[in-house]
Write an enzyme that holds these catalytic residues in place. Structure first.
Site, PDB file in Angstrom:
ATOM      1  N   GLY A 151       0.987  -1.374  -0.221  1.00  0.00           N
ATOM      2  CA  GLY A 151      -0.194   0.031   0.188  1.00  0.00           C
ATOM      3  C   GLY A 151       0.887   0.905   0.250  1.00  0.00           C
ATOM      4  CB  ILE A 152       2.941   2.587   2.155  1.00  0.00           C
ATOM      5  CG1 ILE A 152       2.258   2.677   3.786  1.00  0.00           C
ATOM      6  CG2 ILE A 152       4.034   3.858   2.313  1.00  0.00           C
ATOM      7  CD1 ILE A 152       2.551   2.679   4.845  1.00  0.00           C
ATOM      8  CG  ASP A 200      15.153 -11.714   0.075  1.00  0.00           C
ATOM      9  OD1 ASP A 200      14.850 -11.093   0.793  1.00  0.00           O
ATOM     10  OD2 ASP A 200      15.267 -13.060   0.347  1.00  0.00           O
ATOM     11  CG  ASN A 228       7.493   1.109   1.798  1.00  0.00           C
ATOM     12  OD1 ASN A 228       6.771   1.180   2.883  1.00  0.00           O
ATOM     13  ND2 ASN A 228       6.994   0.022   1.431  1.00  0.00           N
ATOM     14  CE1 TYR A 281       6.649  -3.264  11.530  1.00  0.00           C
ATOM     15  CE2 TYR A 281       5.525  -1.852  13.464  1.00  0.00           C
ATOM     16  CZ  TYR A 281       5.800  -2.226  12.054  1.00  0.00           C
ATOM     17  OH  TYR A 281       5.444  -1.098  11.536  1.00  0.00           O
ATOM     18  CE  LYS A 318       9.167  -1.167  10.276  1.00  0.00           C
ATOM     19  NZ  LYS A 318       9.978  -0.996   9.018  1.00  0.00           N
ATOM     20  CB  ILE A 365      -1.311   3.061   7.053  1.00  0.00           C
ATOM     21  CG1 ILE A 365      -0.082   4.106   7.611  1.00  0.00           C
ATOM     22  CG2 ILE A 365      -1.785   3.682   6.146  1.00  0.00           C
ATOM     23  CD1 ILE A 365      -1.427   6.275   7.887  1.00  0.00           C
ATOM     24  CB  THR A 391      -1.254  -1.187   4.384  1.00  0.00           C
ATOM     25  OG1 THR A 391      -1.072  -1.200   5.566  1.00  0.00           O
ATOM     26  CG2 THR A 391      -1.533   0.698   4.095  1.00  0.00           C
TER      27      THR A 391
END
Length: 255
Positions: free
Chosen positions: A17-18, A51, A78, A148, A152, A183, A185
């Site tokens: 999506g992004i 990849d 991204n 996660y 990040k 978002i 997505t």
């Protein structure tokens, strides 16, 4: 005339999506866009399977850009995945896969593309630009998202380190991180599915309503709203921004 006429940009995770919205936004501004994903994306000047956890794949992508354009004005890292698990059930293999895709790719991307970014930085107004996709999860913690959020958070600090280092070395390359909130997505949909499996919520509708409540703006974000921020960070309009964390989260982190 677009603000990116003559510029070359690379967007990873371009099938999502992004990523897809970012490719379209950069194309609309006149950029030549190299779009990559595990499967060849549907839009972009040059579309390649990639990849991001593979050093060989990064070398191949950089060689393609070198042959066609000899420079890279904008790198948008991204591509990413989200592991949702209780800490006590999180396998080491899943943890390592999370770090490989979200964190190792940051190092591999810069090692492979730095000569191309340096070349662009010699002449581009505002310098070459790197935008690394972090998350509000790179600023705050969350239950069942330890892998996660850790990944990040690493993206956030890696971006700051690279920004400082490139400044010390005199490279005309800016590095910033982007921090989206919730978002709409496919990744968020998968997270909702995981919450249901874990028994945190009864169904995806409950999960969605809970996430919306956490955003004071009263809704989820749209991919194109994040793409707009990425385009700004890639453009000469953000020429005094480096080492910054741009938060586009509907107020999520304002609590």
């Amino acid at each position: 005339m677009g603000m990116f006429d003559g510029a070359v940009a690379l967007v990873t995770g371009a099938g999502g999506g992004i990523g897809s919205a970012t490719v379209e936004a950069l194309l609309a501004q006149g950029a030549e866009v190299v779009a990559t994903d595990l499967r060849e994306p549907s839009a972009g000047t040059l579309r390649l399977a990639h990849d991001v956890s593979s050093e060989a794949d990064w070398a191949r992508i950089a060689a393609e850009i070198q042959e066609r354009w000899g420079k890279l004005d904008c790198l948008v890292n991204n591509a990413g995945i989200a592991t949702i698990s209780a800490i006590e059930e999180n396998s080491l293999d899943d943890w390592r896969r999370q770090m490989s895709v979200n964190v190792d790719s940051m190092l591999l991307s810069l090692k492979a593309t730095l000569p191309l970014l340096k070349e662009a930085g010699k002449t581009r107004e505002g310098g070459a630009s790197v935008v690394n996709l972090s998350s509000t999860g790179g600023l705050t913690g969350a239950a069942f998202m330890s892998a996660y959020c850790t990944s990040k958070g690493a993206v956030t600090l890696f971006s700051k380190c690279a920004a400082i280092e490139f400044g010390v070395l005199g490279y005309n390359i800016r590095v910033n991180s982007m921090h989206p909130g919730g978002i709409g997505t496919g990744m968020l949909d998968e997270i909702f599915d995981a919450y249901v499996r874990l028994g945190v919520v009864t169904d995806k509708d409950e999960a969605g309503k809970g996430v919306v409540r956490d955003h004071p703006i009263g809704r989820l974000g749209r991919p194109e709203e994040i793409a707009a921020g990425i385009v700004h960070l890639c453009s000469p309009a953000s020429s005094f921004m480096t080492g910054s964390a741009m938060v586009v989260d509907g107020g999520f982190t304002a609590h």
